[in-house]
Design a protein around this motif. Sequence first.
Motif, PDB file in Angstrom:
ATOM      1  N   UNK A  59       0.838  -1.179   0.000  1.00  0.00           N
ATOM      2  CA  UNK A  59       0.000   0.000   0.000  1.00  0.00           C
ATOM      3  C   UNK A  59       0.888   1.250   0.000  1.00  0.00           C
ATOM      4  N   UNK A  60       0.449   2.229  -0.736  1.00  0.00           N
ATOM      5  CA  UNK A  60       1.185   3.489  -0.815  1.00  0.00           C
ATOM      6  C   UNK A  60       0.419   4.554  -0.028  1.00  0.00           C
ATOM      7  N   UNK A  61       1.152   5.371   0.692  1.00  0.00           N
ATOM      8  CA  UNK A  61       0.573   6.482   1.436  1.00  0.00           C
ATOM      9  C   UNK A  61       1.042   7.774   0.773  1.00  0.00           C
ATOM     10  N   UNK A  62       0.092   8.602   0.408  1.00  0.00           N
ATOM     11  CA  UNK A  62       0.405   9.870  -0.239  1.00  0.00           C
ATOM     12  C   UNK A  62       0.588  10.926   0.848  1.00  0.00           C
ATOM     13  N   UNK A  63       1.747  11.584   0.891  1.00  0.00           N
ATOM     14  CA  UNK A  63       1.931  12.641   1.892  1.00  0.00           C
ATOM     15  C   UNK A  63       0.986  13.807   1.612  1.00  0.00           C
ATOM     16  N   UNK A  64       0.708  14.583   2.645  1.00  0.00           N
ATOM     17  CA  UNK A  64      -0.193  15.725   2.486  1.00  0.00           C
ATOM     18  C   UNK A  64       0.278  16.674   1.401  1.00  0.00           C
ATOM     19  N   UNK A  65       1.569  16.747   1.186  1.00  0.00           N
ATOM     20  CA  UNK A  65       2.117  17.655   0.183  1.00  0.00           C
ATOM     21  C   UNK A  65       2.475  16.918  -1.110  1.00  0.00           C
ATOM     22  N   UNK A  66       1.777  15.830  -1.405  1.00  0.00           N
ATOM     23  CA  UNK A  66       2.093  15.061  -2.601  1.00  0.00           C
ATOM     24  C   UNK A  66       0.868  14.629  -3.365  1.00  0.00           C
ATOM     25  N   UNK A  67       1.107  13.856  -4.433  1.00  0.00           N
ATOM     26  CA  UNK A  67       0.023  13.311  -5.241  1.00  0.00           C
ATOM     27  C   UNK A  67       0.532  12.088  -5.993  1.00  0.00           C
ATOM     28  N   UNK A  68      -0.410  11.305  -6.485  1.00  0.00           N
ATOM     29  CA  UNK A  68      -0.105  10.160  -7.340  1.00  0.00           C
ATOM     30  C   UNK A  68      -0.476  10.508  -8.773  1.00  0.00           C
ATOM     31  N   UNK A  69       0.288   9.975  -9.723  1.00  0.00           N
ATOM     32  CA  UNK A  69      -0.053  10.106 -11.138  1.00  0.00           C
ATOM     33  C   UNK A  69      -0.110   8.702 -11.721  1.00  0.00           C
ATOM     34  N   UNK A  70      -1.194   8.410 -12.428  1.00  0.00           N
ATOM     35  CA  UNK A  70      -1.378   7.106 -13.074  1.00  0.00           C
ATOM     36  C   UNK A  70      -1.655   7.330 -14.555  1.00  0.00           C
ATOM     37  N   UNK A  71      -0.879   6.664 -15.388  1.00  0.00           N
ATOM     38  CA  UNK A  71      -1.164   6.692 -16.818  1.00  0.00           C
ATOM     39  C   UNK A  71      -2.283   5.692 -17.094  1.00  0.00           C
ATOM     40  N   UNK A  72      -3.094   5.986 -18.079  1.00  0.00           N
ATOM     41  CA  UNK A  72      -4.189   5.092 -18.460  1.00  0.00           C
ATOM     42  C   UNK A  72      -3.660   3.730 -18.911  1.00  0.00           C
ATOM     43  N   UNK A  73      -4.530   2.728 -18.888  1.00  0.00           N
ATOM     44  CA  UNK A  73      -4.188   1.393 -19.379  1.00  0.00           C
ATOM     45  C   UNK A  73      -4.042   1.373 -20.894  1.00  0.00           C
ATOM     46  N   UNK A  74      -3.638   0.232 -21.393  1.00  0.00           N
ATOM     47  CA  UNK A  74      -3.328   0.068 -22.817  1.00  0.00           C
ATOM     48  C   UNK A  74      -4.568   0.168 -23.710  1.00  0.00           C
ATOM     49  N   UNK A  75      -4.364   0.782 -24.881  1.00  0.00           N
ATOM     50  CA  UNK A  75      -5.359   0.821 -25.952  1.00  0.00           C
ATOM     51  C   UNK A  75      -4.791   0.018 -27.124  1.00  0.00           C
ATOM     52  N   UNK A  76      -5.608  -0.233 -28.115  1.00  0.00           N
ATOM     53  CA  UNK A  76      -5.099  -0.914 -29.316  1.00  0.00           C
ATOM     54  C   UNK A  76      -4.013  -0.083 -29.993  1.00  0.00           C
ATOM     55  N   UNK A  77      -4.152   1.243 -29.982  1.00  0.00           N
ATOM     56  CA  UNK A  77      -3.116   2.102 -30.566  1.00  0.00           C
ATOM     57  C   UNK A  77      -1.801   1.929 -29.827  1.00  0.00           C
ATOM     58  N   UNK A  78      -1.848   1.862 -28.482  1.00  0.00           N
ATOM     59  CA  UNK A  78      -0.619   1.628 -27.711  1.00  0.00           C
ATOM     60  C   UNK A  78      -0.004   0.294 -28.093  1.00  0.00           C
ATOM     61  N   UNK A  79      -0.823  -0.738 -28.166  1.00  0.00           N
ATOM     62  CA  UNK A  79      -0.338  -2.089 -28.465  1.00  0.00           C
ATOM     63  C   UNK A  79       0.305  -2.153 -29.850  1.00  0.00           C
ATOM     64  N   UNK A  80      -0.194  -1.363 -30.781  1.00  0.00           N
ATOM     65  CA  UNK A  80       0.306  -1.393 -32.159  1.00  0.00           C
ATOM     66  C   UNK A  80       1.365  -0.333 -32.438  1.00  0.00           C
TER      67      UNK A  80
END
Length: 182
Positions: free
Chosen positions: A1-22
């Motif tokens: 588990x990850x804990x985000x500090x009060x002065x921080x944030x998480x960034x998540x890239x989206x999952x794969x699309x067919x364009x990404x796969x190709x």
Amino acid sequence: MVIVPDNGFLFMRHGETEANARGIICGSTDLPLNRVGEEQADRTAEFLRGTNIRKIVTSSLLRARQTAASVTRVTGIEPQLVSGLEERNWGAWEGQPRSVLRRDETPPGGESPGDFRARVIAAFEGLHLNEPTLIVAHSGVAREIHLYLTDQPHRRMENAELVLWSRISGQWNCHECFKPGG
């Protein structure tokens, strides 16, 4: 588990699309996740189970919204759509192999590097990161935020990859958290 500090944030890239796969430039084309992308999003969402995030913000593009929906199923937090977090409009280059992409050029009918950067930074600055927040968006958006916060270029994030941003002694630091693979 990850804990985000009060002065921080998480960034998540989206999952794969067919364009990404190709290996195709997707940009502002509104594509859904493929089966692999759905599984990646679910694995990263499961990694976030029990985290202290209180807010989820996402790009309005379908692939980001679907990825954020996976996190919502685990956390119960409804995402907020934030205009400006969408991927760069690559104009005539969209649908072409990634090998034609040149980040420092403006493609025909596309967004200039400066306009894209200004849009992303304006959206980021408007987030009011005063509570543990997850941003779900795109690799180009991640690069622009990284450059803005550190003045250093960043590698292309993997699909559904998660990074943690924290500020230590006034300096932003990016930490790899989770890569779902697949």
